[in-house]
Motif scaffolding. Sequence first.
Motif, PDB file in Angstrom:
ATOM      1  N   SER A 129     -12.045 -13.787  -9.839  1.00 28.02           N
ATOM      2  CA  SER A 129     -11.668 -13.785 -11.183  1.00 28.02           C
ATOM      3  C   SER A 129     -10.031 -14.938 -10.535  1.00 28.02           C
ATOM      4  O   SER A 129      -9.559 -15.864 -11.138  1.00 28.02           O
ATOM      5  CB  SER A 129     -11.736 -13.780 -12.376  1.00 28.02           C
ATOM      6  N   GLY A 130      -9.416 -14.526  -9.329  1.00 30.26           N
ATOM      7  CA  GLY A 130      -7.796 -14.384  -8.534  1.00 30.26           C
ATOM      8  C   GLY A 130      -7.173 -13.301  -9.537  1.00 30.26           C
ATOM      9  O   GLY A 130      -6.269 -13.219  -9.271  1.00 30.26           O
ATOM     10  N   THR A 131      -7.785 -12.369 -10.283  1.00 27.31           N
ATOM     11  CA  THR A 131      -7.239 -11.783 -11.362  1.00 27.31           C
ATOM     12  C   THR A 131      -7.033  -9.962 -10.671  1.00 27.31           C
ATOM     13  O   THR A 131      -8.567  -9.483  -9.823  1.00 27.31           O
ATOM     14  CB  THR A 131      -7.205 -11.519 -12.605  1.00 27.31           C
ATOM     15  N   GLN A 132      -6.015  -9.371 -10.434  1.00 24.12           N
ATOM     16  CA  GLN A 132      -6.756  -8.203  -9.843  1.00 24.12           C
ATOM     17  C   GLN A 132      -6.884  -6.618 -10.998  1.00 24.12           C
ATOM     18  O   GLN A 132      -6.368  -6.512 -11.656  1.00 24.12           O
ATOM     19  CB  GLN A 132      -5.102  -7.865  -9.101  1.00 24.12           C
ATOM     20  N   SER A 133      -7.868  -6.147 -11.008  1.00 22.22           N
ATOM     21  CA  SER A 133      -7.934  -4.914 -12.011  1.00 22.22           C
ATOM     22  C   SER A 133      -7.191  -3.696 -11.451  1.00 22.22           C
ATOM     23  O   SER A 133      -6.902  -3.103  -9.778  1.00 22.22           O
ATOM     24  CB  SER A 133      -9.366  -4.879 -12.246  1.00 22.22           C
ATOM     25  N   THR A 134      -7.034  -2.817 -10.906  1.00 26.63           N
ATOM     26  CA  THR A 134      -6.364  -1.319 -11.282  1.00 26.63           C
ATOM     27  C   THR A 134      -6.824  -0.487 -11.671  1.00 26.63           C
ATOM     28  O   THR A 134      -7.100  -0.624 -13.301  1.00 26.63           O
ATOM     29  CB  THR A 134      -4.492  -1.639 -11.632  1.00 26.63           C
ATOM     30  N   THR A 135      -6.683   0.685 -11.346  1.00 30.65           N
ATOM     31  CA  THR A 135      -7.695   2.047 -12.523  1.00 30.65           C
ATOM     32  C   THR A 135      -7.160   3.189 -11.942  1.00 30.65           C
ATOM     33  O   THR A 135      -6.247   3.013 -10.915  1.00 30.65           O
ATOM     34  CB  THR A 135      -9.340   2.525 -11.581  1.00 30.65           C
ATOM     35  N   SER A 136      -6.421   3.475 -13.162  1.00 29.28           N
ATOM     36  CA  SER A 136      -5.946   5.688 -12.791  1.00 29.28           C
ATOM     37  C   SER A 136      -7.049   6.098 -12.707  1.00 29.28           C
ATOM     38  O   SER A 136      -8.138   6.057 -12.970  1.00 29.28           O
ATOM     39  CB  SER A 136      -5.624   5.220 -14.267  1.00 29.28           C
ATOM     40  N   ASN A 137      -5.829   7.285 -11.197  1.00 27.80           N
ATOM     41  CA  ASN A 137      -6.842   7.857 -11.007  1.00 27.80           C
ATOM     42  C   ASN A 137      -6.314   9.351 -11.721  1.00 27.80           C
ATOM     43  O   ASN A 137      -5.604   9.807 -11.646  1.00 27.80           O
ATOM     44  CB  ASN A 137      -7.127   8.655  -9.302  1.00 27.80           C
ATOM     45  N   ASN A 138      -6.939  10.360 -12.144  1.00 29.22           N
ATOM     46  CA  ASN A 138      -6.397  11.474 -13.557  1.00 29.22           C
ATOM     47  C   ASN A 138      -6.381  12.449 -12.204  1.00 29.22           C
ATOM     48  O   ASN A 138      -6.203  13.641 -12.715  1.00 29.22           O
ATOM     49  CB  ASN A 138      -7.519  11.663 -14.330  1.00 29.22           C
ATOM     50  N   SER A 139      -6.708  12.366 -10.692  1.00 30.56           N
ATOM     51  CA  SER A 139      -6.938  14.064  -9.855  1.00 30.56           C
ATOM     52  C   SER A 139      -5.147  14.005  -9.464  1.00 30.56           C
ATOM     53  O   SER A 139      -4.470  12.968  -9.794  1.00 30.56           O
ATOM     54  CB  SER A 139      -7.693  13.386  -8.787  1.00 30.56           C
ATOM     55  N   THR A 140      -5.328  15.222  -9.077  1.00 32.24           N
ATOM     56  CA  THR A 140      -3.613  15.289  -8.478  1.00 32.24           C
ATOM     57  C   THR A 140      -3.736  14.948  -7.551  1.00 32.24           C
ATOM     58  O   THR A 140      -2.434  14.059  -7.305  1.00 32.24           O
ATOM     59  CB  THR A 140      -3.717  17.459  -8.920  1.00 32.24           C
ATOM     60  N   ASP A 141      -4.481  14.514  -6.818  1.00 36.11           N
ATOM     61  CA  ASP A 141      -4.356  14.122  -5.612  1.00 36.11           C
ATOM     62  C   ASP A 141      -4.980  12.661  -5.022  1.00 36.11           C
ATOM     63  O   ASP A 141      -6.165  12.317  -5.329  1.00 36.11           O
ATOM     64  CB  ASP A 141      -4.794  14.130  -3.929  1.00 36.11           C
ATOM     65  N   SER A 142      -4.254  11.771  -5.194  1.00 30.74           N
ATOM     66  CA  SER A 142      -4.247  10.445  -5.363  1.00 30.74           C
ATOM     67  C   SER A 142      -5.547   9.930  -3.707  1.00 30.74           C
ATOM     68  O   SER A 142      -5.701   8.905  -3.430  1.00 30.74           O
ATOM     69  CB  SER A 142      -3.695   9.325  -5.713  1.00 30.74           C
ATOM     70  N   SER A 143      -5.316  10.998  -2.722  1.00 32.20           N
ATOM     71  CA  SER A 143      -5.820  10.530  -1.675  1.00 32.20           C
ATOM     72  C   SER A 143      -7.174  10.439  -1.876  1.00 32.20           C
ATOM     73  O   SER A 143      -7.823  10.489  -0.587  1.00 32.20           O
ATOM     74  CB  SER A 143      -5.220  10.662  -0.562  1.00 32.20           C
ATOM     75  N   THR A 144      -7.678  11.531  -2.467  1.00 40.33           N
ATOM     76  CA  THR A 144      -9.468  11.544  -2.125  1.00 40.33           C
ATOM     77  C   THR A 144      -9.900  10.899  -3.632  1.00 40.33           C
ATOM     78  O   THR A 144      -9.342  10.677  -4.572  1.00 40.33           O
ATOM     79  CB  THR A 144      -9.169  13.425  -2.024  1.00 40.33           C
ATOM     80  N   LEU A 145     -11.189  11.152  -3.422  1.00 39.82           N
ATOM     81  CA  LEU A 145     -12.178  10.245  -4.454  1.00 39.82           C
ATOM     82  C   LEU A 145     -13.317  10.888  -4.933  1.00 39.82           C
ATOM     83  O   LEU A 145     -13.165  12.539  -5.063  1.00 39.82           O
ATOM     84  CB  LEU A 145     -12.657   8.809  -4.497  1.00 39.82           C
ATOM     85  N   ASN A 146     -12.700  11.315  -6.566  1.00 36.85           N
ATOM     86  CA  ASN A 146     -14.179  11.708  -7.236  1.00 36.85           C
ATOM     87  C   ASN A 146     -14.813  11.067  -7.602  1.00 36.85           C
ATOM     88  O   ASN A 146     -15.136  10.024  -7.013  1.00 36.85           O
ATOM     89  CB  ASN A 146     -12.865  12.301  -8.204  1.00 36.85           C
ATOM     90  N   TYR A 147     -16.183  11.579  -8.112  1.00 32.98           N
ATOM     91  CA  TYR A 147     -17.564  10.414  -8.558  1.00 32.98           C
ATOM     92  C   TYR A 147     -16.976   9.626  -8.838  1.00 32.98           C
ATOM     93  O   TYR A 147     -17.639   8.954  -8.966  1.00 32.98           O
ATOM     94  CB  TYR A 147     -18.463  11.802  -9.240  1.00 32.98           C
ATOM     95  N   ASP A 148     -16.225   9.466 -10.487  1.00 30.91           N
ATOM     96  CA  ASP A 148     -15.824   8.726 -10.904  1.00 30.91           C
ATOM     97  C   ASP A 148     -15.333   7.388 -10.187  1.00 30.91           C
ATOM     98  O   ASP A 148     -15.849   6.157 -10.560  1.00 30.91           O
ATOM     99  CB  ASP A 148     -14.942   8.750 -11.867  1.00 30.91           C
ATOM    100  N   ASP A 149     -14.766   7.819  -9.326  1.00 32.18           N
ATOM    101  CA  ASP A 149     -13.838   6.631  -8.714  1.00 32.18           C
ATOM    102  C   ASP A 149     -15.112   5.835  -7.759  1.00 32.18           C
ATOM    103  O   ASP A 149     -15.009   4.679  -7.559  1.00 32.18           O
ATOM    104  CB  ASP A 149     -12.945   7.004  -7.432  1.00 32.18           C
TER     105      ASP A 149
END
Length: 136
Positions: free
Chosen positions: A11-31
């Motif tokens: 679509s030409g737009t970018q979506s961003t998601t917020s990560n509630n974890s304290t370490d943004s370099s790791t992914l959790n199951y929701d991510d």
Amino acid sequence: MTTIPATSNTSGTQSTTSNNSTDSSTLNYDDFLQLMVAQLRNQDPLNPTDSTEYMSQIAQFSSVEQGINTNSKLDQLLVNSNISQASTMVGLTLTSADGSTSGIVTSVRIDSSGSTAILNNGKEIPITQGVTLGYQ
């Protein structure tokens, strides 16, 4: 772990998601699930990804997540064990592994680098292999 390629947004737009974890370099199951949904939305309709590949990715991620949770619980168990052992050291005479420093343990500090005994003479000795404890 399987590497998930970047997906393009048609679509030409970018979506961003917020990560509630304290370490943004790791992914959790929701991510992980958000990435998988993005892959499904943006896959080539003429050449869709095999569903067994997605199931394999979910199984791998679940396995890694369980391993991380187990390590976290083991770390907490180790800290509890160190606290229990530290309480028995107070009041005993501690001698460093090389025998150069000795004194009565007044307190024990436990941090990420390990346990350190604080002696009545102000000196600090890391509690490692070779350190001896005894009565006066």
